[in-house]
Design a protein around this motif. Structure first.
Motif, PDB file in Angstrom:
ATOM      1  N   GLY A  50       0.779  -1.235   0.000  1.00 57.20           N
ATOM      2  CA  GLY A  50       0.000   0.000   0.000  1.00 57.20           C
ATOM      3  C   GLY A  50       0.802   1.271   0.000  1.00 57.20           C
ATOM      4  O   GLY A  50       0.227   2.359   0.059  1.00 57.20           O
ATOM      5  N   GLY A  51       2.141   1.176  -0.103  1.00 60.80           N
ATOM      6  CA  GLY A  51       2.907   2.408  -0.125  1.00 60.80           C
ATOM      7  C   GLY A  51       4.401   2.192  -0.054  1.00 60.80           C
ATOM      8  O   GLY A  51       4.912   1.095  -0.297  1.00 60.80           O
ATOM      9  N   PRO A 153       2.863   1.132  -5.678  1.00 61.36           N
ATOM     10  CA  PRO A 153       4.013   1.729  -4.994  1.00 61.36           C
ATOM     11  C   PRO A 153       5.220   1.817  -5.918  1.00 61.36           C
ATOM     12  O   PRO A 153       5.529   0.866  -6.646  1.00 61.36           O
ATOM     13  CB  PRO A 153       4.262   0.772  -3.819  1.00 61.36           C
ATOM     14  N   LYS A 198       3.100  -1.812   6.706  1.00 61.96           N
ATOM     15  CA  LYS A 198       3.698  -0.492   6.933  1.00 61.96           C
ATOM     16  C   LYS A 198       4.545  -0.496   8.198  1.00 61.96           C
ATOM     17  O   LYS A 198       5.654   0.049   8.222  1.00 61.96           O
ATOM     18  CB  LYS A 198       2.593   0.558   7.027  1.00 61.96           C
ATOM     19  N   THR A 227       6.337   8.106   5.224  1.00 62.52           N
ATOM     20  CA  THR A 227       5.611   7.050   4.515  1.00 62.52           C
ATOM     21  C   THR A 227       4.648   7.692   3.531  1.00 62.52           C
ATOM     22  O   THR A 227       4.063   8.755   3.822  1.00 62.52           O
ATOM     23  CB  THR A 227       4.824   6.157   5.493  1.00 62.52           C
ATOM     24  N   THR A 229       1.268   6.709   1.412  1.00 63.79           N
ATOM     25  CA  THR A 229       0.170   5.768   1.207  1.00 63.79           C
ATOM     26  C   THR A 229      -0.947   6.472   0.451  1.00 63.79           C
ATOM     27  O   THR A 229      -0.857   7.671   0.142  1.00 63.79           O
ATOM     28  CB  THR A 229      -0.370   5.235   2.551  1.00 63.79           C
ATOM     29  N   LYS A 230      -2.013   5.726   0.186  1.00 63.67           N
ATOM     30  CA  LYS A 230      -3.175   6.314  -0.482  1.00 63.67           C
ATOM     31  C   LYS A 230      -3.810   7.407   0.368  1.00 63.67           C
ATOM     32  O   LYS A 230      -4.490   8.298  -0.152  1.00 63.67           O
ATOM     33  CB  LYS A 230      -4.208   5.230  -0.787  1.00 63.67           C
ATOM     34  N   ASP A 231      -3.583   7.330   1.674  1.00 63.09           N
ATOM     35  CA  ASP A 231      -4.162   8.326   2.584  1.00 63.09           C
ATOM     36  C   ASP A 231      -3.344   9.608   2.642  1.00 63.09           C
ATOM     37  O   ASP A 231      -3.759  10.579   3.286  1.00 63.09           O
ATOM     38  CB  ASP A 231      -4.285   7.739   3.991  1.00 63.09           C
TER      39      ASP A 231
END
Length: 260
Positions: A50-51, A153, A198, A227, A229-231
């Motif tokens: 996810g990242g 990623p 993560k 980091t 991420t999508k957030d």
């Protein structure tokens, strides 16, 4: 050509005339960074499910002197990419200004499309190659972390020659020798990205920074870690190496004046 020892390889004066040394004179300071003075060392990056996580210490060394201890070498670009810089700090500042101008131009564009990490890495690699081709290189080795156009990623490097490389985990400077073996042990090449969380990636980077603090003379115990991420992007800039202690040195035998 002259064959006398004091003039080997020079055009002969009796044929071409004496050499005009005025061409060597300059009216200003030398602007090419051919000998970096203030430099940063390792940048480490790891992909996870996810990242991407990336870290670097906050030291800029003046030769072997730990001169500047609060230099942040991670730069956020937009809301989906981070650039980590190793190498010359003045060239890092130049690239930072370049990235700021690109960011402003992208945000004012009418098409609504913003550069992702892969686009940014391609652009910076071309900048490095252009400057190298002009014999005025940018003395940096960078990592670009974020997402590509497909939302996957992305982690890739570029150096002063414009050479690029991508891998699930990367490092610059001494980290390429000390951190990469640790990451390969923790996350073997056949490990699926979905199996790396993560938290695992962040903990691995902290362990690498700790090893570099103990082993690399140009590193520092204060570091930055981020980091993507999508957030969004999460950056922590004043982290400290935990549980640091040189007490183990007292248990080492065979050096110094120890007699036991």
């Amino acid at each position: 050509m002259e064959h006398f020892p004091e003039a080997w390889g020079r055009p002969r004066n009796d044929i071409y005339g004496p050499y005009d040394h005025s061409y060597l004179q300059t009216t200003g300071p030398k602007a090419h960074t051919q000998s970096p003075a203030v430099t940063g060392t390792s940048v480490i990056g790891v992909k996870f499910n996810g990242g991407v996580a990336i870290a670097s210490d906050n030291l800029a060394s003046y030769g072997s002197l730990a001169r500047f201890t609060d230099v942040k070498r991670l730069r956020v670009f937009g809301d989906s990419a981070i650039v980590g810089f190793g190498g010359d700090v003045s060239d890092m500042q130049h690239i930072d200004r370049l990235l700021n101008s690109i960011d402003i131009r992208e945000n004012y564009s009418s098409d609504g499309n913003l550069l992702n990490a892969k686009n940014l890495h391609t652009y910076l690699s071309k900048v490095f190659y252009k400057r190298r081709s002009e014999f005025n290189p940018l003395w940096n080795h960078i990592l670009v972390a974020g997402f590509d156009g497909d939302g996957k990623p992305f982690l890739s490097s570029a150096d002063l020659l414009g050479t690029t490389f991508s891998a699930p985990h990367l490092a610059t400077g001494f980290g390429a020798h000390l951190a990469i073996p640790i990451l390969r042990r923790l996350f073997p090449e056949d490990t699926p990205l979905e199996n790396i969380s993560k938290e695992q990636a962040v903990e691995a980077l902290r362990e690498c920074i700790k090893v570099l603090w103990y082993r690399d003379a140009r590193s520092l115990d204060k570091f930055s870690i981020a980091t993507v991420t999508k957030d969004g992007i999460e950056v922590k800039e004043d982290e400290k190496v935990e549980a640091q202690s040189w007490a183990f040195a007292e248990t080492i035998r065979g050096y110094g004046a120890q007699v036991n």
